[in-house]
Design a protein around this motif. Sequence first.
Motif, PDB file in Angstrom:
ATOM      1  N   THR A  91      57.499  72.716  31.618  1.00  0.00           N
ATOM      2  CA  THR A  91      57.865  73.831  32.499  1.00  0.00           C
ATOM      3  C   THR A  91      59.384  73.986  32.527  1.00  0.00           C
ATOM      4  N   ARG A  92      59.833  75.204  32.401  1.00  0.00           N
ATOM      5  CA  ARG A  92      61.274  75.491  32.405  1.00  0.00           C
ATOM      6  C   ARG A  92      61.761  75.629  33.854  1.00  0.00           C
ATOM      7  N   THR A  93      62.743  74.785  34.156  1.00  0.00           N
ATOM      8  CA  THR A  93      63.315  74.854  35.511  1.00  0.00           C
ATOM      9  C   THR A  93      64.291  76.010  35.618  1.00  0.00           C
ATOM     10  N   LYS A  94      64.376  76.582  36.766  1.00  0.00           N
ATOM     11  CA  LYS A  94      65.268  77.716  36.993  1.00  0.00           C
ATOM     12  C   LYS A  94      66.722  77.239  37.033  1.00  0.00           C
ATOM     13  N   ARG A  95      67.567  77.894  36.274  1.00  0.00           N
ATOM     14  CA  ARG A  95      68.965  77.494  36.203  1.00  0.00           C
ATOM     15  C   ARG A  95      69.656  77.805  37.526  1.00  0.00           C
ATOM     16  N   LYS A  96      70.412  76.815  37.941  1.00  0.00           N
ATOM     17  CA  LYS A  96      71.117  76.978  39.214  1.00  0.00           C
ATOM     18  C   LYS A  96      72.301  77.905  39.015  1.00  0.00           C
ATOM     19  N   ARG A  97      72.461  78.839  39.917  1.00  0.00           N
ATOM     20  CA  ARG A  97      73.512  79.843  39.801  1.00  0.00           C
ATOM     21  C   ARG A  97      74.624  79.532  40.815  1.00  0.00           C
TER      22      ARG A  97
END
Length: 509
Positions: A11-17
């Motif tokens: 699962t691809r984790t959401k990149r922190k912005r």
Amino acid sequence: MAMDIVDEVPTRTKRKRYNKNKKKAWRKTINLRDLENALEQKRREERFGGPLEERPSQDILYLDTGEENNNEKQSEKSIFHHAAQVEYEVDEDKKVGDKGATERAVASTLKKRLTSRKKVKRLRCHQLLDGLPGAKAPVKKINRVRTVDERMNPVAKEKKQKKLADPKTVARLKRRAVQSREHKEAKEKQPKSGLTDLATYDLWSDERPAMGNPVVQSYTQEMVEYYERQTKRKLPAPPSHMTQKPSALPAVELPEAGASYNPSYDDHQALLGKAVDQEEGRLKDIARDERRTTLMFPTKENAPTEETWLQEMSEGLPTAQPEEEEMEEEEEEEEEEGSSNAQKEVETEGTITISHGASGERKTQKQRRKEKERRKSELLKSMAKKMKIRESNVYKIRTYNREMEFTKMITKERMKIRAEKKEEKTKKPAKLSKYKYEEEDVPVALGDELVGSLREVKPTGCLLEDRYKSFQRRNIIETRIKQKFVRKYKQKKAVKKEHKLNWDQDLTV
């Protein structure tokens, strides 16, 4: 099977912005790995003698000719040969057998002495204290030990002699020597504190030092002070005014010359005049109190009545007839009507002018610009005027100096007057209670009471009263008066039964 494949897919984790316009986010997201590697490489090169491009080629490369061992042996041989030559001298007068054997023996003895010292191997943790081979010293040595060659060098000697011949250098060296000597003397004169050696004093050891030791004295003194302070045995520090006298007056004042048993005429008259002035002052005080209290109010015979009060209140008022009173009332009414009409006209005109003024036109842009320029020009003029006044104040330095000197002179005079008043105040009784101090009567004998011998002298004044007034005058006792005990209610009296005499029964019996 399809479900297994789906589970294996990561699962691809959401990149922190982050906000790019914040320095905090820039510090978090930036990659400093390259910069840290470059700095580490630079530090490594410094440990090994600096960057390669800056180091000379002799430190990096050398020519291997295979003669290293021979050179070492030759150098070692030359050292011992030189040492042998120093200690060995050939006497030409005497016959010497084998010169070479003697040199070899001397060299062998020196070699044994030099190699007899045991070499202690250093610990590995201490090997880096001397630094890596070829690395430069981080701190340049200032107090470097000079070698024998430098000491024997004539050029260096000449330079030193020239330096010492310089007067500035000589003065600096002399000044430094004086400062060091003064510092040493001051350090020797400074009292040694017993607290410096507290760490070396064992409280639990059997051997106790003498009580004269400063270490023991300082330590025990602190404990004693703490114990006395906690147990309330130590007396509080006395106030600063404890040793000062409350008054500058002497304890016993000398009597007046006119109080002698056989005074001169002038002295007696002066003392008599002083007593008269004192009595007149008291009479004036009594008269003033009488005038402000009793004499302000009339007596019973002169007290005002109702008729006199009415007559006094109607004094100066005219007695008018009833017809004249009606005419005056009509005239007053007409005047009031005329004034009310005039006021109404004025109000109507005011409303018309106000309504006309309210319908005025707005200011144009040109008028506003002109007004703005006018305000700006006024501001610039005021600023220029203030600057001109400030610059012209430079020429008033003499005036300011005179004013400052005048103020200083006035301040000194005021300080002098204040000190005199303070000194004079110490010679007068202070107000320690609500009662004012009253001087005692001047002890004086009248003219017919003067006698020519001590046997016939009568005492004047009271010694006890004189001492009591002296205490009050010198602020030792506050001024007080004799207190009177006054009962608020009437005292009741009752006779006890035990003390009651039964006179009636006795008489009947």
